[in-house]
Design a protein around this motif. Structure first.
Motif, PDB file in Angstrom:
ATOM      1  N   ALA A  48      41.547  54.266  47.630  1.00  0.00           N
ATOM      2  CA  ALA A  48      40.578  53.166  47.688  1.00  0.00           C
ATOM      3  C   ALA A  48      40.893  52.225  48.844  1.00  0.00           C
ATOM      4  CB  ALA A  48      40.574  52.404  46.359  1.00  0.00           C
ATOM      5  N   ARG A  49      42.180  51.939  49.012  1.00  0.00           N
ATOM      6  CA  ARG A  49      42.591  51.066  50.108  1.00  0.00           C
ATOM      7  C   ARG A  49      42.285  51.710  51.462  1.00  0.00           C
ATOM      8  NH1 ARG A  49      47.667  51.243  49.291  1.00  0.00           N
ATOM      9  NH2 ARG A  49      47.764  49.548  47.770  1.00  0.00           N
ATOM     10  N   GLY A  50      42.576  53.007  51.568  1.00  0.00           N
ATOM     11  CA  GLY A  50      42.327  53.708  52.824  1.00  0.00           C
ATOM     12  C   GLY A  50      40.854  53.772  53.175  1.00  0.00           C
ATOM     13  N   ALA A  51      39.989  53.993  52.164  1.00  0.00           N
ATOM     14  CA  ALA A  51      38.549  54.039  52.422  1.00  0.00           C
ATOM     15  C   ALA A  51      38.016  52.678  52.859  1.00  0.00           C
ATOM     16  CB  ALA A  51      37.817  54.512  51.163  1.00  0.00           C
ATOM     17  N   ARG A  52      38.512  51.635  52.223  1.00  0.00           N
ATOM     18  CA  ARG A  52      38.049  50.286  52.595  1.00  0.00           C
ATOM     19  C   ARG A  52      38.422  49.963  54.034  1.00  0.00           C
ATOM     20  NH1 ARG A  52      40.034  44.776  52.122  1.00  0.00           N
ATOM     21  NH2 ARG A  52      38.248  43.356  51.819  1.00  0.00           N
ATOM     22  N   GLU A  53      39.631  50.339  54.409  1.00  0.00           N
ATOM     23  CA  GLU A  53      40.078  50.051  55.768  1.00  0.00           C
ATOM     24  C   GLU A  53      39.395  50.960  56.790  1.00  0.00           C
ATOM     25  OE1 GLU A  53      44.265  50.568  55.494  1.00  0.00           O
ATOM     26  OE2 GLU A  53      44.627  48.635  54.506  1.00  0.00           O
TER      27      GLU A  53
ATOM     28  N   GLY B 201      39.987  54.299  41.257  1.00  0.00           N
ATOM     29  CA  GLY B 201      40.540  53.095  41.865  1.00  0.00           C
ATOM     30  C   GLY B 201      39.468  52.259  42.531  1.00  0.00           C
ATOM     31  N   VAL B 202      39.762  51.004  42.745  1.00  0.00           N
ATOM     32  CA  VAL B 202      38.834  50.105  43.443  1.00  0.00           C
ATOM     33  C   VAL B 202      39.646  49.136  44.287  1.00  0.00           C
ATOM     34  CG1 VAL B 202      38.763  48.474  41.496  1.00  0.00           C
ATOM     35  CG2 VAL B 202      36.915  48.462  43.182  1.00  0.00           C
ATOM     36  N   CYS B 203      39.169  48.891  45.493  1.00  0.00           N
ATOM     37  CA  CYS B 203      39.846  47.976  46.409  1.00  0.00           C
ATOM     38  C   CYS B 203      38.837  46.990  46.969  1.00  0.00           C
ATOM     39  CB  CYS B 203      40.516  48.756  47.542  1.00  0.00           C
ATOM     40  SG  CYS B 203      41.479  47.716  48.678  1.00  0.00           S
ATOM     41  N   ASP B 204      39.143  45.696  46.863  1.00  0.00           N
ATOM     42  CA  ASP B 204      38.305  44.660  47.464  1.00  0.00           C
ATOM     43  C   ASP B 204      39.213  43.605  48.077  1.00  0.00           C
ATOM     44  OD1 ASP B 204      39.266  43.203  45.326  1.00  0.00           O
ATOM     45  OD2 ASP B 204      37.391  43.248  44.198  1.00  0.00           O
ATOM     46  N   ALA B 205      38.654  42.470  48.401  1.00  0.00           N
ATOM     47  CA  ALA B 205      39.438  41.436  49.070  1.00  0.00           C
ATOM     48  C   ALA B 205      40.551  40.883  48.189  1.00  0.00           C
ATOM     49  CB  ALA B 205      38.518  40.297  49.514  1.00  0.00           C
ATOM     50  N   ASP B 206      40.411  41.015  46.866  1.00  0.00           N
ATOM     51  CA  ASP B 206      41.420  40.489  45.949  1.00  0.00           C
ATOM     52  C   ASP B 206      42.585  41.440  45.732  1.00  0.00           C
ATOM     53  OD1 ASP B 206      40.081  38.092  45.492  1.00  0.00           O
ATOM     54  OD2 ASP B 206      38.820  38.981  43.945  1.00  0.00           O
TER      55      ASP B 206
ATOM     56  N   VAL C 182      35.559  52.431  46.243  1.00  0.00           N
ATOM     57  CA  VAL C 182      35.976  53.047  44.984  1.00  0.00           C
ATOM     58  C   VAL C 182      36.482  54.454  45.283  1.00  0.00           C
ATOM     59  CG1 VAL C 182      35.100  54.099  42.859  1.00  0.00           C
ATOM     60  CG2 VAL C 182      34.600  51.710  43.361  1.00  0.00           C
ATOM     61  N   SER C 183      37.546  54.857  44.605  1.00  0.00           N
ATOM     62  CA  SER C 183      38.114  56.192  44.795  1.00  0.00           C
ATOM     63  C   SER C 183      38.138  56.946  43.467  1.00  0.00           C
ATOM     64  CB  SER C 183      39.534  56.094  45.351  1.00  0.00           C
ATOM     65  OG  SER C 183      40.388  55.448  44.420  1.00  0.00           O
TER      66      SER C 183
ATOM     67  N   THR D 101      32.976  55.027  49.417  1.00  0.00           N
ATOM     68  CA  THR D 101      33.678  55.826  48.418  1.00  0.00           C
ATOM     69  C   THR D 101      34.725  56.720  49.069  1.00  0.00           C
ATOM     70  OG1 THR D 101      32.068  57.630  48.551  1.00  0.00           O
ATOM     71  CG2 THR D 101      31.650  55.886  46.929  1.00  0.00           C
ATOM     72  N   ALA D 102      35.714  57.087  48.266  1.00  0.00           N
ATOM     73  CA  ALA D 102      36.689  58.113  48.631  1.00  0.00           C
ATOM     74  C   ALA D 102      36.760  59.041  47.429  1.00  0.00           C
ATOM     75  CB  ALA D 102      38.051  57.495  48.929  1.00  0.00           C
ATOM     76  N   GLU D 103      36.283  60.281  47.576  1.00  0.00           N
ATOM     77  CA  GLU D 103      36.133  61.160  46.421  1.00  0.00           C
ATOM     78  C   GLU D 103      36.925  62.445  46.570  1.00  0.00           C
ATOM     79  OE1 GLU D 103      32.092  61.427  44.790  1.00  0.00           O
ATOM     80  OE2 GLU D 103      31.444  60.197  46.508  1.00  0.00           O
TER      81      GLU D 103
END
Length: 391
Positions: A318-323, A354-359, A331-332, A257-259
């Motif tokens: 969301a992208r930054g947390a995933r990376e 927001g949400v970031c995954d492989a897609d 999820v942000s 998460t990024a909150e």
């Protein structure tokens, strides 16, 4: 597709596009001399308006399908928000023009309905230029339903099938069709006036001091209003967390998460469940913009141009947390929990998730009611639901 780009052609968007592309099929079913190609079907001409009405009904029904797909799969996209109302307007406009061309209805009902769409589109463009989102109200939904019912009745009311069976039935359908059309015109006008009311401050009809209240109302759709009244309990959130963790385990995915406005509540809810460490990698509490930029790599230009509470910021978080945390799905949450912090176009309760995954990456806007605690809990609930949808 690049991993960072939003998933464009979702199943919901494909259904919406299919609805637009099917409009010529409806026109052909209504206006083309296709019964001439079936000489063996003696009653083809009699059934032509009924078949045209069935095609119109099927196309109209896909509106509910794409909406359900987008919400249930957590795939609400900007393209979908643009195409969905456009598809409805194109279909209704095409049907009205067909009825006018066939001399089934006079031109004035079509003129009123089509003019309303131009006027409302203009109001929404003015609002968008001021950073205000005017969501469709239930007046607009009723307007659309009554228009569809009226069009179907006018398509079939003149068919000889009903006249030959019973002249009284044919006359009754004619009256019923006009009643439905008058209701459609009534709701068309009322829904237009509703837009004028919501945008009255932006258009200069009321004083600017009223803008904040107008904007707070404008963000709320009928579904949002119902959702806001269902304040989640701690047990509700724990149950959702268990579902998310189970889905993540079955899918073999890790999450993070990024909150911002929730201050770590989503992570706390997830890690409050025993054994969550096998799928929850961690979280970043980015309450300050410096942390959003330094730890999540949210571009400075995003923060300066759009602000911390924006779609662009939520996607970047969301992208930054995933990376940063090396997970499959992140999820942000960024918003205004209150009681202060509201700005024009962003009332208290405005939250982007927001949400970031492989897609790819995307974000959804929510407007929550209640006090600070209730806004934060509702944000946690929707974040967990978004996790579950993407898992």
């Amino acid at each position: 597709m690049e991993p960072d780009s939003p998933k464009l052609w979702t199943p919901a968007n494909k259904v919406t596009l299919a609805r637009i592309l099917a409009i010529p099929l409806f026109l052909a079913a209504t206006l083309a001399p296709w019964p001439d190609y079936f000489p063996q079907w003696a009653d083809a001409e009699l059934w032509k308006p009924v078949i045209a009405a069935l095609v119109f009904i099927v196309i109209s029904a896909t509106d509910a399908v794409d909406g359900h797909l987008a919400r249930s799969r957590g795939e609400v996209t900007t393209l979908g928000k643009f195409m969905d109302p456009l598809a409805d307007k194109l279909l209704v406009t095409a049907a009205l023009l067909v009825l006018v061309e066939m001399n089934v209805i006079p031109s004035w009902p079509a003129l009123i309905i089509i003019s309303r769409e131009f006027i409302v589109s203009g109001i929404r463009m003015v609002a968008a230029s001021e950073g205000v989102v005017i969501a469709a109200s239930w007046w607009g939904k009723v307007k659309t339903v009554t228009q569809i019912v009226a069009i179907v009745l006018f398509l079939v009311k003149g068919t000889p099938l009903f006249g030959e069976f019973s002249q009284s039935l044919s006359d009754g359908m004619y009256i019923l069709a006009w009643i439905a059309m008058l209701f459609a015109i009534f709701f068309t006008i009322v829904s237009m006036l509703d837009y004028f009311k919501k945008a009255s401050a932006l258009l200069g009809f009321t004083k600017k001091a009223d803008v904040e209240d107008v904007e707070k109302y404008d963000y709320m759709s009928l579904a949002d209003s119902a959702r806001e009244l269902e304040y989640p309990t701690d047990d509700d959130l724990a149950e959702l967390a268990v579902q998310v963790l189970d889905k993540a385990r079955r899918a073999g995915k890790t999450i993070a998460t990024a909150e911002s406005c929730t201050g770590g509540l989503v992570g706390a809810t997830l890690t409050g469940i025993a054994g969550s460490s096998d799928v929850v990698a961690g979280g970043i509490i980015s309450y300050a913009n410096e942390v959003k930029h330094g730890q999540l790599h949210v571009p400075v230009e995003v923060l300066e141009t759009y602000g911390a509470v924006s779609e662009q910021c939520a996607c970047a978080m969301a992208r930054g947390a995933r990376e940063a945390l090396g997970v499959d799905i992140a999820v942000s949450i960024t918003g205004i929990a209150g009681p202060g912090g509201a700005v024009p176009g962003k009332p208290v309760g405005t939250v982007w998730i927001g949400v970031c995954d492989a897609d790819g990456v995307e974000a959804e806007l929510f407007t929550f009611a209640g006090d600070r605690s209730q806004v934060r809990k509702q944000s946690v609930k929707e974040s967990l639901k978004l996790f579950a949808a993407h898992l």
